[in-house]
Design a protein around this motif. Structure first.
Motif, PDB file in Angstrom:
ATOM      1  N   ARG A  19      67.957  85.895  74.898  1.00 59.22           N
ATOM      2  CA  ARG A  19      68.507  86.447  73.656  1.00 59.22           C
ATOM      3  C   ARG A  19      69.582  85.529  73.132  1.00 59.22           C
ATOM      4  NH1 ARG A  19      72.281  90.135  71.785  1.00 59.22           N
ATOM      5  NH2 ARG A  19      72.886  91.004  73.799  1.00 59.22           N
ATOM      6  N   HIS A  20      69.457  85.206  71.850  1.00 61.23           N
ATOM      7  CA  HIS A  20      70.449  84.377  71.160  1.00 61.23           C
ATOM      8  C   HIS A  20      71.002  85.208  70.008  1.00 61.23           C
ATOM      9  CE1 HIS A  20      69.011  80.761  73.300  1.00 61.23           C
ATOM     10  NE2 HIS A  20      67.812  81.322  73.170  1.00 61.23           N
ATOM     11  N   GLY A  21      72.110  85.896  70.269  1.00 60.97           N
ATOM     12  CA  GLY A  21      72.653  86.791  69.249  1.00 60.97           C
ATOM     13  C   GLY A  21      71.640  87.859  68.914  1.00 60.97           C
ATOM     14  N   PRO A  22      71.260  87.998  67.625  1.00 63.17           N
ATOM     15  CA  PRO A  22      70.326  89.059  67.237  1.00 63.17           C
ATOM     16  C   PRO A  22      68.852  88.664  67.396  1.00 63.17           C
ATOM     17  CG  PRO A  22      71.069  87.907  65.292  1.00 63.17           C
ATOM     18  CD  PRO A  22      71.795  87.274  66.451  1.00 63.17           C
ATOM     19  N   VAL A  23      68.584  87.510  67.995  1.00 63.52           N
ATOM     20  CA  VAL A  23      67.213  87.011  68.103  1.00 63.52           C
ATOM     21  C   VAL A  23      66.794  86.939  69.566  1.00 63.52           C
ATOM     22  CG1 VAL A  23      65.642  85.105  67.590  1.00 63.52           C
ATOM     23  CG2 VAL A  23      67.504  85.650  65.994  1.00 63.52           C
ATOM     24  N   ALA A  24      65.683  87.601  69.896  1.00 68.93           N
ATOM     25  CA  ALA A  24      65.083  87.491  71.226  1.00 68.93           C
ATOM     26  C   ALA A  24      63.990  86.430  71.165  1.00 68.93           C
ATOM     27  CB  ALA A  24      64.496  88.820  71.668  1.00 68.93           C
ATOM     28  N   VAL A  25      64.003  85.514  72.125  1.00 72.52           N
ATOM     29  CA  VAL A  25      62.981  84.469  72.194  1.00 72.52           C
ATOM     30  C   VAL A  25      62.101  84.746  73.410  1.00 72.52           C
ATOM     31  CG1 VAL A  25      62.502  82.004  72.369  1.00 72.52           C
ATOM     32  CG2 VAL A  25      64.508  82.801  71.071  1.00 72.52           C
ATOM     33  N   VAL A  26      60.836  85.003  73.150  1.00 69.98           N
ATOM     34  CA  VAL A  26      59.844  85.270  74.194  1.00 69.98           C
ATOM     35  C   VAL A  26      58.977  84.018  74.306  1.00 69.98           C
ATOM     36  CG1 VAL A  26      57.888  86.712  74.866  1.00 69.98           C
ATOM     37  CG2 VAL A  26      59.877  87.738  73.706  1.00 69.98           C
ATOM     38  N   THR A  27      58.984  83.393  75.471  1.00 68.43           N
ATOM     39  CA  THR A  27      58.307  82.099  75.636  1.00 68.43           C
ATOM     40  C   THR A  27      57.226  82.175  76.702  1.00 68.43           C
ATOM     41  OG1 THR A  27      60.373  80.948  75.069  1.00 68.43           O
ATOM     42  CG2 THR A  27      58.629  79.642  76.090  1.00 68.43           C
ATOM     43  N   MET A  28      55.998  81.894  76.325  1.00 63.05           N
ATOM     44  CA  MET A  28      54.918  81.755  77.302  1.00 63.05           C
ATOM     45  C   MET A  28      55.191  80.517  78.141  1.00 63.05           C
ATOM     46  SD  MET A  28      51.637  82.672  74.892  1.00 63.05           S
ATOM     47  CE  MET A  28      52.231  81.718  73.475  1.00 63.05           C
TER      48      MET A  28
END
Length: 293
Positions: A19-28
């Protein structure tokens, strides 16, 4: 006698969540296999999307792929392939496929891990942005298409080559909605790669950026969207999704899913196997030949 086919010990988690602030990063995170999707990855993605949905601090989700490629599609040939294994079902009420055979097994599994999961993720009530580089092929298209926006690097390419298997496109059959019908037919009939620029021209991709700027550009867009009210974003997403469904997206997918499984059954009766004898190596070789590699 050939060596036993065994998977690597203690496989790592196939999906990363940050999570980067209000953004969740989902990485395969199966870069050695070009992020091919086995069931373990599918359920890991599902957990990650639920985590993002439950986190009130998350306003926007980014879906990315580690390494050179976004996703080369379904796992049809790695040592970690797990299509035969049971998993706790999340997307529907079809029975466990692992102790069944034939269409009874395949239809149940694909209703869950392919069509069912993608439909769940499309309805996540927060904007989802696909950040696509390199290959976005077959099952990779399904993951990109459930996202609300697609940002592609200039080296990205898109393809659905499964007609080579005698199968009318991938299970989440969004083709005539994400691109004009005649373009969709050419895309399927030829199995050719579509460049990021061409995907932008036909309206399938929102933005094309240099490869080295992909992550930053996607995060910038996600952060800008995150400034909007959460409820406004959720209702707007639902409004557009409902409009697509009124245009036949949901029922169209149901009908094509049946044709997809008719093709599998036909292959099982007339060819080497339900994939028409086209294993991962054959598909890759055919794609490389047509791309002039």
């Amino acid at each position: 006698m050939s060596a036993a086919r065994t998977a690597p010990t203690a496989p790592t988690e196939p999906v990363r969540y940050e999570r980067h602030g209000p953004v969740a990063v989902v990485t395969m995170d199966r870069p050695d296999y070009r992020n091919a999707q086995h069931s373990a990855m599918t359920y890991a993605l599902d957990r990650a999307f639920y985590r993002a949905a439950d986190d009130d601090e998350v306003k926007v989700v980014v879906l990315a792929g580690a390494g050179k490629h976004f996703s080369a599609g379904h796992d049809i040939g790695t040592l970690e392939r797990d299509a035969h294994l049971p998993f706790d079902r999340k997307a529907g009420l079809w029975w466990d496929h692992s102790d069944k055979t034939g269409a009874e097994s395949r239809f149940a599994r694909e209703s869950e891990v392919y069509l069912g999961m993608c439909r769940r993720w499309r309805e996540l009530p927060k904007p989802v942005i696909a950040s696509v580089q390199g290959a976005c092929v077959a099952g990779g298209l399904m993951l990109a298409w459930v996202c609300d926006l697609i940002v592609a690097s200039d080296d990205a390419f898109f393809a659905d080559p499964v007609v080579r298997m005698g199968i009318p496109g991938v299970e989440y059959f969004a083709h005539p909605w994400v691109m004009p019908p005649r373009i969709a037919k050419e895309f399927l009939y030829t199995g050719d790669r579509m460049s990021a620029q061409r995907a932008y021209e036909v309206g399938m991709v929102n933005r094309v950026v240099p490869r080295g700027e992909l992550a930053d550009h996607t995060m910038e867009l996600a952060t800008r969207i995150a400034e909007m009210p959460r409820m406004g974003l959720a209702l707007t997403k639902r409004a557009v999704n409902q409009a697509e469904d009124l245009q036949g997206l949901h029922t169209g997918m149901d009908s094509v899913f049946g044709l997809h499984h008719l093709a599998h059954a036909h292959n099982a009766e007339t060819a080497k196997d339900s994939l028409g004898g086209m294993d991962a190596r054959a598909m890759k070789a055919a794609g490389a030949k047509e791309a002039g590699a």
